[in-house]
Design an enzyme around this catalytic site. Structure first.
Site, short mmCIF file in Angstrom:
data_model
loop_
_atom_site.label_atom_id
_atom_site.label_comp_id
_atom_site.label_asym_id
_atom_site.label_seq_id
_atom_site.Cartn_x
_atom_site.Cartn_y
_atom_site.Cartn_z
N LYS A 34 -5.87 -34.85 13.01
CA LYS A 34 -6.14 -35.26 14.39
C LYS A 34 -5.00 -34.74 15.28
CE LYS A 34 -8.91 -39.21 12.95
NZ LYS A 34 -8.95 -38.86 11.49
N HIS A 65 -11.68 -48.80 10.40
CA HIS A 65 -12.48 -47.65 10.00
C HIS A 65 -13.17 -47.93 8.67
CE1 HIS A 65 -13.47 -43.49 8.81
NE2 HIS A 65 -13.45 -43.23 10.11
N GLU A 108 -5.47 -50.95 11.88
CA GLU A 108 -5.13 -49.62 12.38
C GLU A 108 -4.13 -49.77 13.52
OE1 GLU A 108 -8.58 -47.21 13.29
OE2 GLU A 108 -9.82 -48.39 11.93
N ASP A 117 -3.23 -48.10 9.07
CA ASP A 117 -3.69 -46.73 9.21
C ASP A 117 -3.23 -46.20 10.57
OD1 ASP A 117 -5.02 -44.33 9.28
OD2 ASP A 117 -7.03 -45.19 9.36
N SER A 136 -10.27 -46.36 16.43
CA SER A 136 -10.89 -45.07 16.70
C SER A 136 -12.04 -45.12 17.69
CB SER A 136 -11.39 -44.46 15.39
OG SER A 136 -12.35 -45.29 14.76
N ASN A 159 -10.52 -34.76 18.20
CA ASN A 159 -9.29 -35.55 18.03
C ASN A 159 -8.04 -34.67 18.09
OD1 ASN A 159 -10.69 -38.03 17.59
ND2 ASN A 159 -11.11 -37.41 15.49
N HIS A 181 -4.75 -42.28 14.41
CA HIS A 181 -4.84 -41.82 15.80
C HIS A 181 -3.54 -41.97 16.57
CE1 HIS A 181 -9.16 -41.01 15.74
NE2 HIS A 181 -9.23 -42.04 14.91
#
Length: 368
Positions: free
Chosen positions: A227, A123, A164, A193, A168, A34, A196
């Site tokens: 990440k 997640h 998110e 979240d 992911s 990541n 990423h």
């Protein structure tokens, strides 16, 4: 003492072809990490972190204790103040990991009689936070606003919605502007979240919500630094009331030894470095565009590119063939993803050369 009950479950995994093991071959081209912006291996950043540490004189090697005891060293205050500016938040609270931050936030704010609605592809740390709370927990169909609205109408107590920015496993993005509208109309509390998207999106790497000017309309935001930022740790950004509440009721914060000074300094220096080298975001976008131009089956516009395979066995076989060709591409197997959606999860980075990406797409065309 017998351990048969453990061995039986491991054997079941072996027979189903989804046993997890540690390992990995050295010297392969990275299409798995990541480290999207290459900051974990950036020697200029590493030098800055070392110089900052040297300038601070004698500092502890470790956190020494919980932040409520001996672990609240002076570097936390400076880093959190800087991150408040980065994330345009009234308050920021640093956690040891994104997993801990999400789990603490979700498990602490929801109580018995409340309802937590989470995107079914969220997640597991968001889901575990929900399960650890005493609230009723219900999933809604992935990115499906109609299903979410229907479930909000049936919900009891305070309603918390979890999602998110960039998912992911699929690399797709939540319809955040619409989610904000739905939550505002129903007085639901939205938790997002940004694991990423931190670093790779937004001014100064501040993520997608700030890029789209949605940040002030979110109850709780989680940013991860292991990440795109290439270091370690995470934070919750929101109101001062929220962070004060987490200091008092967030169990993964209260009962955890703090990060050592080096890790906290590294967080601050990583964001300072990125603010001076935002061209890295453009370089990553160019790599994504190259991959998408050569892989017509691309399902994502982000650095996470899933290549759907459909079985554990086939996903393992294709992954091994790519590794034998020198490319580190790993399979994502059920039960990590739903059966029938087993895939390769390809991560793109600024340090992937165009030639490496072209070779990868050529091999995918042969193998998939």
């Amino acid at each position: 003492m017998t351990l048969d009950f453990l061995q039986e479950k491991l054997q079941d995994r072996i027979e189903k072809g989804n046993i997890r093991t540690l390992g990995g071959k050295a010297g392969l081209v990275d299409f798995v990490s990541n480290d999207y912006l290459g900051l974990s291996q950036n020697q200029e950043l590493a030098k800055r972190i070392r110089e900052r540490m040297d300038s601070e004189g004698a500092v502890p090697n470790g956190g020494t204790g919980s932040r409520l005891l001996s672990g609240n060293h002076r570097f936390y205050g400076a880093a959190e103040q800087y991150l408040q500016e980065v994330f345009r938040a009234e308050s920021v609270l640093i956690f040891n990991s994104g997993y801990a931050a999400n789990q603490a936030l979700v498990s602490a704010v929801a109580e018995k009689g409340d309802t937590i609605l989470y995107d079914q592809l969220s997640h597991v740390c968001l889901k575990e936070g929900a399960w650890l709370s005493r609230a009723e927990t219900v999933s809604f169909l992935h990115n499906d606003l109609n299903d979410l609205e229907a479930k909000i109408k049936r919900a009891k107590g305070r309603v918390f919605v979890l999602t998110e920015t960039v998912f992911s496993m699929d690399g797709d993005m939540a319809p955040l502007a619409d989610l904000v509208e739905v939550c505002e109309q129903s007085n639901a509390y939205l938790i997002v979240d940004e694991a990423h998207s931190t670093g790779v999106m937004g001014p100064g790497g501040a993520g997608y919500m700030i890029q789209k000017n949605l940040h002030d309309r979110i109850f709780g935001r989680v940013y991860t630094f292991g990440k795109g930022m290439g270091v370690h740790g995470a934070c919750v950004a929101g109101s001062k009331i929220l962070t004060d509440y987490l200091i008092n009721f967030g169990r993964p914060f209260i009962y955890t030894t703090s990060l050592p000074p080096h890790s906290v300094l590294a967080i601050e220096e990583s964001f300072r470095y990125l603010s001076e080298h935002l061209v890295l975001q453009d370089e990553l976008e160019a790599k994504i565009n190259l991959f998408r131009s050569r892989w017509e089956k691309s399902l994502s516009h982000t650095a996470i590119q899933p290549v759907m395979i459909g079985s554990n066995k086939k996903a393992r076989e294709v992954s091994m063939s790519l590794q034998e060709a020198g490319l580190d591409v790993r399979p994502i197997l059920s039960p990590t993803v739903q059966r029938g959606t087993e895939r390769l999860r390809i991560s793109l980075h600024v340090h992937n050369t165009d030639a490496e990406i072209i070779r990868l797409t050529d091999l995918l065309s042969e193998l998939v």
